[in-house]
Design an enzyme around this catalytic site. Structure first.
Site, short mmCIF file in Angstrom:
data_model
loop_
_atom_site.label_atom_id
_atom_site.label_comp_id
_atom_site.label_asym_id
_atom_site.label_seq_id
_atom_site.Cartn_x
_atom_site.Cartn_y
_atom_site.Cartn_z
N SER A 174 0.81 -1.22 0.00
CA SER A 174 0.00 0.00 0.00
C SER A 174 0.84 1.27 0.00
O SER A 174 0.28 2.37 -0.12
CB SER A 174 -0.92 0.02 1.22
N TYR A 175 2.14 1.17 0.14
CA TYR A 175 2.97 2.37 0.18
C TYR A 175 3.00 3.04 -1.18
O TYR A 175 3.55 2.50 -2.15
CB TYR A 175 4.40 2.04 0.61
#
Length: 333
Positions: free
Chosen positions: A52-53
């Site tokens: 998700s970064y």
């Protein structure tokens, strides 16, 4: 750089772990490659990212570097899943479907055949833990991942996961990643003791409290605009969350010890964490190569016992019930 075993596994990782959340956000690919190269030159082999970064950009940039580096077996690559990676109803969480798909996407972005440490980024109250852990065990058996880790779990969640894995003879929990710093001492109440008793490695995220322990924030001085607090990047690092008299007291002592030891506040804060337990491995991020160099100066020396005590005392947090009650009355061997 020294190395520590990850919990009770036979995996040796560098005593500092490089977090890559800044990659594709405030750190471009060129700077990221310089940071990664320098970390390896200093003896680092442990890296942490997440799907998700920055919409996958962190894994993508890191994956390009892994391919260029060409020595995959010398690296310990950790990533995570849970938070949204798309707009679909199954694009987040810890369901079997999402985990299987997330692993495949991470493998493609990281340009690798396997992930060393695959972590659950947050406890999922909507998915049975048995479903999640069985999926991870299958991925271990398939050779997609080597070790299982969890992150942002309460003590009861962690202990339940440990016991389920043992009961079903699934691959066991190798690590816990939780926030831990001079400003966040609550893991010492139960999470850290569980890790030490059960042989689980402890990865301390935000060891500099989002930069609040780096020396850039000072009592009676404006919040630097080019900082996490100034940019208002993360709720926990906002001035209205961090600014308390105790915070400034901790920073004052941190700066005082740093000046006496001819170190930077960040180096002292990281070294303090390393002194707490051999199971603790700080996971730090670096926006620039200069920040990386500063953080690397945290190893190769040790705070004196009296310095650790000063930092312990000034940053101590009175535990709530039942920890306070048990601390007062429980017998010890």
């Amino acid at each position: 750089m020294d190395y520590r075993y990850l919990g009770k596994t036979g995996l040796k990782v560098s005593e500092l772990c490089l977090g890559t959340q800044t990659f594709g956000w405030v750190t471009n690919e060129t700077e990221a490659f310089l940071i990664l190269d320098r970390f390896v030159d200093a003896g680092g082999n442990f890296f942490d990212t997440a799907d998700s970064y920055n919409q996958g950009a962190s894994e993508t940039i890191f994956g390009k570097w892994i391919k260029q580096h060409g020595q995959r077996s010398s690296l310990v690559v950790a990533t995570k899943t849970y938070f949204p990676t798309g707009k679909g109803p199954n694009d987040m969480g810890l369901s079997r479907k999402h985990i299987i798909e997330a692993v495949e996407r991470s493998l493609r972005r990281l340009q690798t055949d396997y992930i060393d440490v695959y972590q659950l980024h947050c406890y999922d109250g909507a998915t049975p833990l048995e479903e999640t852990l069985r999926a991870l065990d299958d991925l271990v058996k398939a050779g997609k991942i080597c070790y299982i880790g969890v992150s942002n779990f309460a003590p009861s969640h962690l202990m339940k996961a440990i016991m389920l894995c043992r009961m079903h003879k699934w691959a066991e929990i190798a690590s816990l990643q939780a926030e831990y710093s001079l400003l966040v001492r609550s893991p010492e109440w139960e999470l850290l003791p569980i890790c030490e008793e059960e042989g689980v490695g402890f990865l301390a995220w935000s060891p500099l409290a989002g930069g609040w322990l780096s020396g850039k924030y000072r009592r009676d001085k404006p919040i630097p605009p080019d900082s996490r607090g100034g940019r208002r990047d993360r709720f926990e690092d906002l001035p209205e969350q961090r600014v308390k008299e105790k915070t400034w007291d901790i920073i004052d002592i941190l700066i005082e010890i740093a000046m006496m030891r001819k170190k930077t506040p960040a180096q002292v804060a990281l070294n303090w964490l390393l002194s707490k337990s051999s199971s603790v491995i700080p996971v730090f991020g670096a926006r620039t190569i200069q920040q990386l160099e500063d953080n690397l100066g945290a190893v190769g020396w040790a705070l004196a016992p009296e310095e650790v005590t000063r930092l312990d005392e000034i940053s101590s947090q009175e535990p709530p019930y039942p920890y306070s009650f048990i601390k007062r009355y429980a017998r010890k061997r």
